[in-house]
Structures are given as C-alpha cells and as structure tokens.
Design a protein around this motif. Sequence first.
Motif, PDB file in Angstrom:
ATOM      1  N   LYS A  20       0.820  -1.206   0.000  1.00  0.00           N
ATOM      2  CA  LYS A  20       0.000   0.000   0.000  1.00  0.00           C
ATOM      3  C   LYS A  20       0.854   1.256   0.000  1.00  0.00           C
ATOM      4  CE  LYS A  20      -3.914  -0.080   2.175  1.00  0.00           C
ATOM      5  NZ  LYS A  20      -5.284  -0.528   2.117  1.00  0.00           N
ATOM      6  N   SER A  21       1.922   1.268   0.811  1.00  0.00           N
ATOM      7  CA  SER A  21       2.789   2.442   0.829  1.00  0.00           C
ATOM      8  C   SER A  21       4.084   2.125   1.573  1.00  0.00           C
ATOM      9  CB  SER A  21       2.086   3.645   1.484  1.00  0.00           C
ATOM     10  OG  SER A  21       1.632   3.292   2.754  1.00  0.00           O
ATOM     11  N   ILE A  22       5.063   3.002   1.378  1.00  0.00           N
ATOM     12  CA  ILE A  22       6.357   2.893   2.054  1.00  0.00           C
ATOM     13  C   ILE A  22       6.588   4.199   2.806  1.00  0.00           C
ATOM     14  CG2 ILE A  22       8.835   2.545   1.756  1.00  0.00           C
ATOM     15  CD1 ILE A  22       8.230   1.200  -0.910  1.00  0.00           C
ATOM     16  N   TYR A  23       6.965   4.091   4.068  1.00  0.00           N
ATOM     17  CA  TYR A  23       7.229   5.269   4.886  1.00  0.00           C
ATOM     18  C   TYR A  23       8.650   5.184   5.436  1.00  0.00           C
ATOM     19  CZ  TYR A  23       2.145   5.511   4.877  1.00  0.00           C
ATOM     20  OH  TYR A  23       0.845   5.564   4.482  1.00  0.00           O
ATOM     21  N   THR A  24       9.182   6.334   5.827  1.00  0.00           N
ATOM     22  CA  THR A  24      10.503   6.370   6.432  1.00  0.00           C
ATOM     23  C   THR A  24      10.480   7.290   7.647  1.00  0.00           C
ATOM     24  OG1 THR A  24      12.838   6.813   6.069  1.00  0.00           O
ATOM     25  CG2 THR A  24      11.304   8.214   4.882  1.00  0.00           C
ATOM     26  N   ASN A  25      11.259   6.908   8.672  1.00  0.00           N
ATOM     27  CA  ASN A  25      11.379   7.711   9.878  1.00  0.00           C
ATOM     28  C   ASN A  25      12.584   7.211  10.675  1.00  0.00           C
ATOM     29  OD1 ASN A  25      10.937   9.440  12.009  1.00  0.00           O
ATOM     30  ND2 ASN A  25       9.420   8.124  12.982  1.00  0.00           N
ATOM     31  N   ASN A  26      13.492   8.116  11.060  1.00  0.00           N
ATOM     32  CA  ASN A  26      14.650   7.785  11.902  1.00  0.00           C
ATOM     33  C   ASN A  26      15.457   6.599  11.398  1.00  0.00           C
ATOM     34  OD1 ASN A  26      14.081   9.876  13.587  1.00  0.00           O
ATOM     35  ND2 ASN A  26      13.129   8.640  15.183  1.00  0.00           N
ATOM     36  N   MET A  28      14.564   4.170   9.505  1.00  0.00           N
ATOM     37  CA  MET A  28      13.779   2.945   9.370  1.00  0.00           C
ATOM     38  C   MET A  28      12.868   3.072   8.155  1.00  0.00           C
ATOM     39  SD  MET A  28      14.405   0.973  12.066  1.00  0.00           S
ATOM     40  CE  MET A  28      12.962   0.023  12.383  1.00  0.00           C
ATOM     41  N   LEU A  29      12.604   1.944   7.509  1.00  0.00           N
ATOM     42  CA  LEU A  29      11.636   1.900   6.414  1.00  0.00           C
ATOM     43  C   LEU A  29      10.451   1.068   6.875  1.00  0.00           C
ATOM     44  CD1 LEU A  29      13.931   1.284   3.331  1.00  0.00           C
ATOM     45  CD2 LEU A  29      12.528   3.286   3.738  1.00  0.00           C
ATOM     46  N   TYR A  30       9.254   1.559   6.609  1.00  0.00           N
ATOM     47  CA  TYR A  30       8.029   0.864   6.990  1.00  0.00           C
ATOM     48  C   TYR A  30       7.269   0.478   5.725  1.00  0.00           C
ATOM     49  CZ  TYR A  30       9.117   2.856  11.516  1.00  0.00           C
ATOM     50  OH  TYR A  30       9.763   3.199  12.681  1.00  0.00           O
ATOM     51  N   PHE A  31       7.043  -0.805   5.545  1.00  0.00           N
ATOM     52  CA  PHE A  31       6.318  -1.312   4.383  1.00  0.00           C
ATOM     53  C   PHE A  31       4.908  -1.691   4.827  1.00  0.00           C
ATOM     54  CE2 PHE A  31      10.664  -1.733   3.181  1.00  0.00           C
ATOM     55  CZ  PHE A  31      10.690  -1.584   1.811  1.00  0.00           C
ATOM     56  N   HIS A  32       3.905  -0.975   4.308  1.00  0.00           N
ATOM     57  CA  HIS A  32       2.505  -1.217   4.655  1.00  0.00           C
ATOM     58  C   HIS A  32       1.920  -2.167   3.607  1.00  0.00           C
ATOM     59  CE1 HIS A  32      -1.692   0.697   5.530  1.00  0.00           C
ATOM     60  NE2 HIS A  32      -1.638  -0.581   5.831  1.00  0.00           N
ATOM     61  N   THR A  33       1.642  -3.408   4.019  1.00  0.00           N
ATOM     62  CA  THR A  33       1.160  -4.422   3.088  1.00  0.00           C
ATOM     63  C   THR A  33      -0.258  -4.839   3.449  1.00  0.00           C
ATOM     64  OG1 THR A  33       2.012  -6.244   4.418  1.00  0.00           O
ATOM     65  CG2 THR A  33       3.487  -5.336   2.756  1.00  0.00           C
ATOM     66  N   SER A  85      -9.597  -9.573   4.620  1.00  0.00           N
ATOM     67  CA  SER A  85      -8.301  -8.982   4.303  1.00  0.00           C
ATOM     68  C   SER A  85      -7.622  -8.573   5.611  1.00  0.00           C
ATOM     69  CB  SER A  85      -8.449  -7.776   3.384  1.00  0.00           C
ATOM     70  OG  SER A  85      -9.109  -6.727   4.049  1.00  0.00           O
ATOM     71  N   GLU A  86      -6.293  -8.604   5.579  1.00  0.00           N
ATOM     72  CA  GLU A  86      -5.491  -8.230   6.746  1.00  0.00           C
ATOM     73  C   GLU A  86      -4.366  -7.308   6.300  1.00  0.00           C
ATOM     74  OE1 GLU A  86      -5.989  -8.930   9.883  1.00  0.00           O
ATOM     75  OE2 GLU A  86      -7.558 -10.443   9.700  1.00  0.00           O
ATOM     76  N   ARG A  87      -4.062  -6.315   7.155  1.00  0.00           N
ATOM     77  CA  ARG A  87      -2.977  -5.378   6.861  1.00  0.00           C
ATOM     78  C   ARG A  87      -1.855  -5.576   7.867  1.00  0.00           C
ATOM     79  NH1 ARG A  87      -7.000  -1.315   7.197  1.00  0.00           N
ATOM     80  NH2 ARG A  87      -5.770  -0.452   8.873  1.00  0.00           N
ATOM     81  N   THR A  88      -0.620  -5.451   7.387  1.00  0.00           N
ATOM     82  CA  THR A  88       0.546  -5.586   8.246  1.00  0.00           C
ATOM     83  C   THR A  88       1.550  -4.504   7.871  1.00  0.00           C
ATOM     84  OG1 THR A  88       0.217  -7.977   8.259  1.00  0.00           O
ATOM     85  CG2 THR A  88       2.317  -7.187   9.052  1.00  0.00           C
ATOM     86  N   VAL A  89       2.229  -3.954   8.875  1.00  0.00           N
ATOM     87  CA  VAL A  89       3.298  -2.987   8.643  1.00  0.00           C
ATOM     88  C   VAL A  89       4.599  -3.621   9.109  1.00  0.00           C
ATOM     89  CG1 VAL A  89       4.202  -0.708   9.177  1.00  0.00           C
ATOM     90  CG2 VAL A  89       1.744  -1.030   8.918  1.00  0.00           C
ATOM     91  N   PHE A  90       5.565  -3.726   8.201  1.00  0.00           N
ATOM     92  CA  PHE A  90       6.873  -4.290   8.525  1.00  0.00           C
ATOM     93  C   PHE A  90       7.876  -3.156   8.674  1.00  0.00           C
ATOM     94  CE2 PHE A  90       4.740  -7.673   6.195  1.00  0.00           C
ATOM     95  CZ  PHE A  90       4.946  -8.742   7.040  1.00  0.00           C
ATOM     96  N   ALA A  91       8.689  -3.208   9.733  1.00  0.00           N
ATOM     97  CA  ALA A  91       9.732  -2.209   9.957  1.00  0.00           C
ATOM     98  C   ALA A  91      11.078  -2.836   9.614  1.00  0.00           C
ATOM     99  CB  ALA A  91       9.722  -1.755  11.410  1.00  0.00           C
ATOM    100  N   ASP A 124      10.973   3.326  -5.992  1.00  0.00           N
ATOM    101  CA  ASP A 124       9.830   3.304  -5.080  1.00  0.00           C
ATOM    102  C   ASP A 124      10.279   3.546  -3.643  1.00  0.00           C
ATOM    103  OD1 ASP A 124       8.034   2.598  -7.193  1.00  0.00           O
ATOM    104  OD2 ASP A 124       8.790   0.552  -7.061  1.00  0.00           O
ATOM    105  N   ILE A 125      11.430   2.989  -3.267  1.00  0.00           N
ATOM    106  CA  ILE A 125      11.940   3.170  -1.908  1.00  0.00           C
ATOM    107  C   ILE A 125      12.414   4.607  -1.698  1.00  0.00           C
ATOM    108  CG2 ILE A 125      13.760   2.446  -0.313  1.00  0.00           C
ATOM    109  CD1 ILE A 125      13.495  -0.348  -1.542  1.00  0.00           C
ATOM    110  N   VAL A 126      13.037   5.181  -2.731  1.00  0.00           N
ATOM    111  CA  VAL A 126      13.525   6.557  -2.614  1.00  0.00           C
ATOM    112  C   VAL A 126      12.358   7.531  -2.443  1.00  0.00           C
ATOM    113  CG1 VAL A 126      14.738   8.368  -3.888  1.00  0.00           C
ATOM    114  CG2 VAL A 126      15.633   6.068  -3.872  1.00  0.00           C
ATOM    115  N   ARG A 127      11.192   7.199  -3.017  1.00  0.00           N
ATOM    116  CA  ARG A 127      10.023   8.068  -2.916  1.00  0.00           C
ATOM    117  C   ARG A 127       9.209   7.829  -1.642  1.00  0.00           C
ATOM    118  NH1 ARG A 127       7.660   6.613  -8.321  1.00  0.00           N
ATOM    119  NH2 ARG A 127       9.124   7.458  -9.815  1.00  0.00           N
ATOM    120  N   ALA A 128       9.779   7.162  -0.646  1.00  0.00           N
ATOM    121  CA  ALA A 128       9.037   6.849   0.584  1.00  0.00           C
ATOM    122  C   ALA A 128       8.575   8.128   1.277  1.00  0.00           C
ATOM    123  CB  ALA A 128       9.917   6.037   1.519  1.00  0.00           C
ATOM    124  N   ASN A 129       7.377   8.074   1.839  1.00  0.00           N
ATOM    125  CA  ASN A 129       6.820   9.218   2.561  1.00  0.00           C
ATOM    126  C   ASN A 129       7.496   9.332   3.922  1.00  0.00           C
ATOM    127  OD1 ASN A 129       4.994   9.545   0.458  1.00  0.00           O
ATOM    128  ND2 ASN A 129       3.475   8.238   1.436  1.00  0.00           N
TER     129      ASN A 129
END
Length: 137
Positions: A20-26, A28-33, A85-91, A124-129
Amino acid sequence: NKREIKHIGSKRFGVQFLLKSIYTNNGMLYFHTEIKNTSNIAFDIDYVSFKIVDKKVVKRTAMQEQVIEPLRAQNYVTVVHGKQSERTVFALEKFTIPDDKQLVIEVAEKDGGRHQTIVVENEDIVRANVIDELSIQ
C-alpha cells in the motif's frame, strides 16, 4: 490506510498481496502491506521474506541474494480467513538498492502453493513518505 502505491501487487489463486505504501522515519523503512483473500479457503501464512536479488539472471552464474530481516511487524497475522483482508506494517533497517538489483517481497502459504511475490524497485523506496509524528508502542 489509503493505498498510495498503485503499481505494486500480485493477485493469483484468489489471494491478492498489495504494497500500500512505504514510509521512512529515523533510519527505518516501513512497508505497509495488505493481503486480501477472495477465496473461501483460509490462507495460512508460512513466512514473509524480504530479499534483494539480481534483476537479470544470467545463465551459469551464481545468483546473489541478500535477505533482509524485518525488525518488527505490526499486526502480523498467520491466517487470512476466506473473504477477508489483513494489513501488516513491517519495519526494516534503512537501505537502498543498486541499479541492477530489486527488492522481492514474498509471502508463502503453509502446506500450499498459493505463494505471492511482489517486486519493489529502488525508485519506489527513494520516494518513501516521511512520517513526522510516530507513536511507537
């Protein structure tokens, strides 16, 4: 919760696996699946793997792959029941991918063959929110 990446996903055997999306913070990369099961049979998840592999597999050469272990997983489910359906966020630790490689996220079914695979490019990873406010529990 909304799907920001529209072009990454796989749908086979009545099971749909989306990034669904990729986020970044400190650092870390967060993959929302999300896994959607449209069949009547439950989808038992054996494992979810993140690995960096070569784009082109040339004959007679050793394929190099680097496995990346998720540090944490939020709402990690082992079974997606029928019509749910189930959502998971991987760090994961922050990383980038060279030009000739790609990130492959694979979900394998336990005692079954409905494996799902999606490919993530470096752009796609470089464009992480960027996440500014983050509450870690």
